[in-house]
Write a protein that holds these residues in place. Structure first.
Motif, PDB file in Angstrom:
ATOM      1  N   ALA A  46      42.600  32.481  29.440  1.00  0.00           N
ATOM      2  CA  ALA A  46      41.980  33.354  28.434  1.00  0.00           C
ATOM      3  C   ALA A  46      40.911  34.242  29.077  1.00  0.00           C
ATOM      4  N   MET A  47      40.130  33.697  29.987  1.00  0.00           N
ATOM      5  CA  MET A  47      39.103  34.478  30.679  1.00  0.00           C
ATOM      6  C   MET A  47      39.752  35.554  31.550  1.00  0.00           C
ATOM      7  N   THR A  48      40.804  35.191  32.242  1.00  0.00           N
ATOM      8  CA  THR A  48      41.515  36.136  33.109  1.00  0.00           C
ATOM      9  C   THR A  48      42.121  37.270  32.282  1.00  0.00           C
ATOM     10  N   ALA A  52      41.277  41.295  32.387  1.00  0.00           N
ATOM     11  CA  ALA A  52      42.375  42.243  32.593  1.00  0.00           C
ATOM     12  C   ALA A  52      42.443  43.291  31.479  1.00  0.00           C
ATOM     13  N   ALA A  53      42.008  42.919  30.287  1.00  0.00           N
ATOM     14  CA  ALA A  53      42.054  43.838  29.143  1.00  0.00           C
ATOM     15  C   ALA A  53      40.848  44.783  29.093  1.00  0.00           C
ATOM     16  N   ASN A  66      37.044  46.962  37.534  1.00  0.00           N
ATOM     17  CA  ASN A  66      35.782  46.869  36.805  1.00  0.00           C
ATOM     18  C   ASN A  66      34.912  45.804  37.463  1.00  0.00           C
ATOM     19  N   ARG A  67      33.707  45.630  36.935  1.00  0.00           N
ATOM     20  CA  ARG A  67      32.735  44.715  37.544  1.00  0.00           C
ATOM     21  C   ARG A  67      32.662  43.395  36.794  1.00  0.00           C
ATOM     22  N   PHE A  68      33.772  42.666  36.848  1.00  0.00           N
ATOM     23  CA  PHE A  68      33.838  41.319  36.290  1.00  0.00           C
ATOM     24  C   PHE A  68      34.308  40.364  37.370  1.00  0.00           C
ATOM     25  N   ASP A  95      34.501  32.141  24.517  1.00  0.00           N
ATOM     26  CA  ASP A  95      34.559  32.823  23.229  1.00  0.00           C
ATOM     27  C   ASP A  95      34.579  34.319  23.516  1.00  0.00           C
ATOM     28  N   ALA A  96      35.730  34.959  23.321  1.00  0.00           N
ATOM     29  CA  ALA A  96      35.887  36.377  23.656  1.00  0.00           C
ATOM     30  C   ALA A  96      34.921  37.260  22.872  1.00  0.00           C
ATOM     31  N   ALA A  97      34.726  36.985  21.593  1.00  0.00           N
ATOM     32  CA  ALA A  97      33.840  37.815  20.777  1.00  0.00           C
ATOM     33  C   ALA A  97      32.391  37.715  21.273  1.00  0.00           C
TER      34      ALA A  97
END
Length: 135
Positions: A46-48, A52-53, A66-68, A95-97
């Motif tokens: 989920a983090m990956t 990517a998104a 990007n800078r992640f 938690d994506a949100a």
């Protein structure tokens, strides 16, 4: 600083903190705080996918989008954390949100707002002395 990418081997804190100084966001995880390896794999996936998104950063040059950074951290005292320069978010799970709120507030906001350079200390060809840059 470390390349902005996903790491399966822990990136040493000095490297990823330098990435945060460059206005990046570091997503950390410690599977010891999860019930199973399957739960950890799901969270890392989920983090990956989250990273990517995220949109491309105009200050970055390919192959860096990007800078992640996503990296395990065995010293983390929770299952998940996000780090920006001077700020952190800790949680029992990804938690994506909440991560969006955090990254929207802190991404690209530090005085060193740059993307280029960096190296992968987990790569034997990076030119580091053996063991340098790893936990």
């Amino acid at each position: 600083w470390g390349l902005f990418k996903n790491y399966a081997t822990p990136l040493a804190r000095g490297f990823y903190l330098h990435d945060a100084e460059h206005s990046g966001i570091v997503l950390l995880y410690n599977c010891d705080y999860l019930k199973s390896q399957a739960e950890c794999d799901t969270m890392v996936d989920a983090m990956t996918a989250y990273v990517a998104a995220k949109p491309s950063d105009s200050k970055c040059a390919l192959p860096t989008r990007n800078r992640f950074i996503v990296t395990p951290d065995a010293e983390l005292d929770v299952a998940y954390a996000a780090v920006a320069w001077g700020h952190s978010l800790k949680a029992a799970c990804f938690d994506a949100a909440a991560t969006d709120t955090f990254s929207d507030k802190h991404y690209g906001q530090n005085y060193e707002d740059l993307c280029g350079g960096g190296l992968d200390p987990t790569d034997p060809g990076a030119g580091l002395t053996k063991g340098c840059g790893l936990f």
